[in-house]
Every structure is written in structure tokens, then in C-alpha cells.
Design a protein around this motif. Structure first.
Motif, PDB file in Angstrom:
ATOM      1  N   GLY A  40       0.806  -1.201   0.000  1.00  0.00           N
ATOM      2  CA  GLY A  40       0.000   0.000   0.000  1.00  0.00           C
ATOM      3  C   GLY A  40       0.839   1.250   0.000  1.00  0.00           C
ATOM      4  O   GLY A  40       2.075   1.195  -0.031  1.00  0.00           O
ATOM      5  N   GLU A  41       0.151   2.385   0.022  1.00  0.00           N
ATOM      6  CA  GLU A  41       0.809   3.683   0.082  1.00  0.00           C
ATOM      7  C   GLU A  41       0.074   4.562   1.078  1.00  0.00           C
ATOM      8  O   GLU A  41      -1.131   4.759   0.963  1.00  0.00           O
ATOM      9  N   ARG A  42       0.815   5.066   2.050  1.00  0.00           N
ATOM     10  CA  ARG A  42       0.251   5.986   3.044  1.00  0.00           C
ATOM     11  C   ARG A  42       0.299   7.390   2.478  1.00  0.00           C
ATOM     12  O   ARG A  42       1.363   7.856   2.051  1.00  0.00           O
ATOM     13  N   ARG A  43      -0.848   8.046   2.446  1.00  0.00           N
ATOM     14  CA  ARG A  43      -0.889   9.436   1.980  1.00  0.00           C
ATOM     15  C   ARG A  43      -0.233  10.330   3.017  1.00  0.00           C
ATOM     16  O   ARG A  43      -0.464  10.194   4.218  1.00  0.00           O
ATOM     17  N   GLY A  87      -9.723   1.085  -3.605  1.00  0.00           N
ATOM     18  CA  GLY A  87      -9.107   0.815  -4.896  1.00  0.00           C
ATOM     19  C   GLY A  87      -7.937  -0.139  -4.859  1.00  0.00           C
ATOM     20  O   GLY A  87      -7.305  -0.382  -5.879  1.00  0.00           O
ATOM     21  N   GLY A  88      -7.626  -0.681  -3.694  1.00  0.00           N
ATOM     22  CA  GLY A  88      -6.498  -1.591  -3.587  1.00  0.00           C
ATOM     23  C   GLY A  88      -6.779  -2.946  -4.205  1.00  0.00           C
ATOM     24  O   GLY A  88      -7.864  -3.492  -4.052  1.00  0.00           O
ATOM     25  N   ASP A  89      -5.810  -3.462  -4.939  1.00  0.00           N
ATOM     26  CA  ASP A  89      -5.835  -4.831  -5.440  1.00  0.00           C
ATOM     27  C   ASP A  89      -4.411  -5.233  -5.793  1.00  0.00           C
ATOM     28  O   ASP A  89      -3.477  -4.487  -5.504  1.00  0.00           O
ATOM     29  N   SER A  90      -4.243  -6.376  -6.424  1.00  0.00           N
ATOM     30  CA  SER A  90      -2.889  -6.878  -6.679  1.00  0.00           C
ATOM     31  C   SER A  90      -2.075  -5.973  -7.601  1.00  0.00           C
ATOM     32  O   SER A  90      -0.850  -6.004  -7.577  1.00  0.00           O
ATOM     33  N   SER A  91      -2.746  -5.139  -8.401  1.00  0.00           N
ATOM     34  CA  SER A  91      -2.011  -4.269  -9.319  1.00  0.00           C
ATOM     35  C   SER A  91      -2.093  -2.789  -8.941  1.00  0.00           C
ATOM     36  O   SER A  91      -1.529  -1.950  -9.625  1.00  0.00           O
ATOM     37  N   GLN A  92      -2.790  -2.474  -7.861  1.00  0.00           N
ATOM     38  CA  GLN A  92      -3.004  -1.070  -7.479  1.00  0.00           C
ATOM     39  C   GLN A  92      -2.845  -0.919  -5.973  1.00  0.00           C
ATOM     40  O   GLN A  92      -3.470  -1.626  -5.207  1.00  0.00           O
ATOM     41  N   SER A  93      -2.006   0.015  -5.548  1.00  0.00           N
ATOM     42  CA  SER A  93      -1.852   0.307  -4.123  1.00  0.00           C
ATOM     43  C   SER A  93      -2.956   1.243  -3.660  1.00  0.00           C
ATOM     44  O   SER A  93      -3.495   2.015  -4.443  1.00  0.00           O
ATOM     45  N   ALA A  94      -3.263   1.165  -2.391  1.00  0.00           N
ATOM     46  CA  ALA A  94      -4.214   2.082  -1.769  1.00  0.00           C
ATOM     47  C   ALA A  94      -3.760   2.289  -0.332  1.00  0.00           C
ATOM     48  O   ALA A  94      -2.864   1.606   0.161  1.00  0.00           O
ATOM     49  N   ASP A  95      -4.372   3.238   0.338  1.00  0.00           N
ATOM     50  CA  ASP A  95      -4.071   3.483   1.745  1.00  0.00           C
ATOM     51  C   ASP A  95      -5.052   2.700   2.603  1.00  0.00           C
ATOM     52  O   ASP A  95      -6.188   2.437   2.192  1.00  0.00           O
ATOM     53  N   LEU A  96      -4.613   2.333   3.780  1.00  0.00           N
ATOM     54  CA  LEU A  96      -5.529   1.751   4.759  1.00  0.00           C
ATOM     55  C   LEU A  96      -6.368   2.881   5.345  1.00  0.00           C
ATOM     56  O   LEU A  96      -5.975   4.048   5.289  1.00  0.00           O
TER      57      LEU A  96
END
Length: 127
Positions: free
Chosen positions: A36-39, A99-108
Motif C-alpha cells: 500500500g501507500e500511506r498518503r 481501490g487496492g488490489d494486486s495491481s493497485q496500491s491504496a491506503d488503509l
């Protein structure tokens, strides 16, 4: 995805209202990790990985580890913790919804970060 597993978690994880997200989160639970990616504020992101060893039932504790990727100016940071498995599934559902999935990072969700950093009960704080 096993219908029995969905039925087991549904009472704890808004399964009636968010069935598709629950199914995807349970698939992710079996995978054992996510990227993931933390904003950051005011701009930017910081990559992280979350991994876990899921327990067999929703109320049993799962062991998890959050690791922030090695950045040029910062050493890697890792946090280990335990949490009820249903709570992990709820946060995975929110990650999928973001929007998180195996090909897209998202924030928790913010409730995860408030729980991790401040120790605030996620059930007592709106997500």
C-alpha cells in the motif's frame, strides 16, 4: 471463495451490506499480505507492506506486521502487532473499497492509523 467462510465473517464485517468487498477481503486474507501507500500531508505518499498470519476464526487474534519501505533518507521501520481477525478483515475491506488490489496500491483507512499510532478503539471512532 467459500460461502461458509463468508457466512462466518458476515456478522462481524457488514457482510450483508458489503458482501463483494467481504469476499475480496477474505481472498486477500488468505494471501497474507498487501502493498500500500500511506498518503502524506500536504503531498506525497510513503509505500508500506502489511503482512499477517490469520487466525482460523473472526474473534481469534491474528499476528501482523507493518513495514515502511526503505527510502533514501529513512531506514526501514517495522511494527508488529496482534488484532482480532475480523478487525483485519474490515480494514482489508476498506483497502479494497479504496481501490487496492494486486495491481493497485491504496491506503488503509484512517481508523487503522489511529488505532496503530494512538491506540484508539476503531469501534469507538467513525472510519
Amino acid at each position: 471463495m467459500s460461502e461458509a467462510l463468508v457466512a462466518l465473517y458476515a456478522p462481524y464485517c457488514q457482510g450483508t451490506a458489503r458482501r463483494q468487498e467481504l469476499q475480496r477481503a477474505l481472498e486477500l486474507l488468505a494471501a497474507g499480505s498487501l502493498q500500500g501507500e500511506r498518503r502524506l500531508r500536504p503531498t506525497g505518499t510513503r509505500p508500506f507492506s502489511l503482512s499477517w498470519r490469520a487466525a482460523d476464526s473472526p474473534l481469534d487474534p491474528s499476528a501482523a506486521s507493518l513495514c515502511f519501505a526503505d527510502l533514501p533518507d529513512l531506514a526501514p521501520q517495522e511494527y508488529s502487532f496482534e488484532l482480532p481477525t475480523y478487525r483485519l478483515v474490515l480494514w482489508l475491506m476498506d483497502w479494497v473499497a479504496a481501490g487496492g488490489d494486486s495491481s493497485q496500491s491504496a491506503d488503509l483507512p484512517d481508523s487503522f492509523w489511529r488505532w496503530l499510532i494512538l491506540g484508539l478503539d476503531p469501534a469507538a471512532v467513525a472510519a
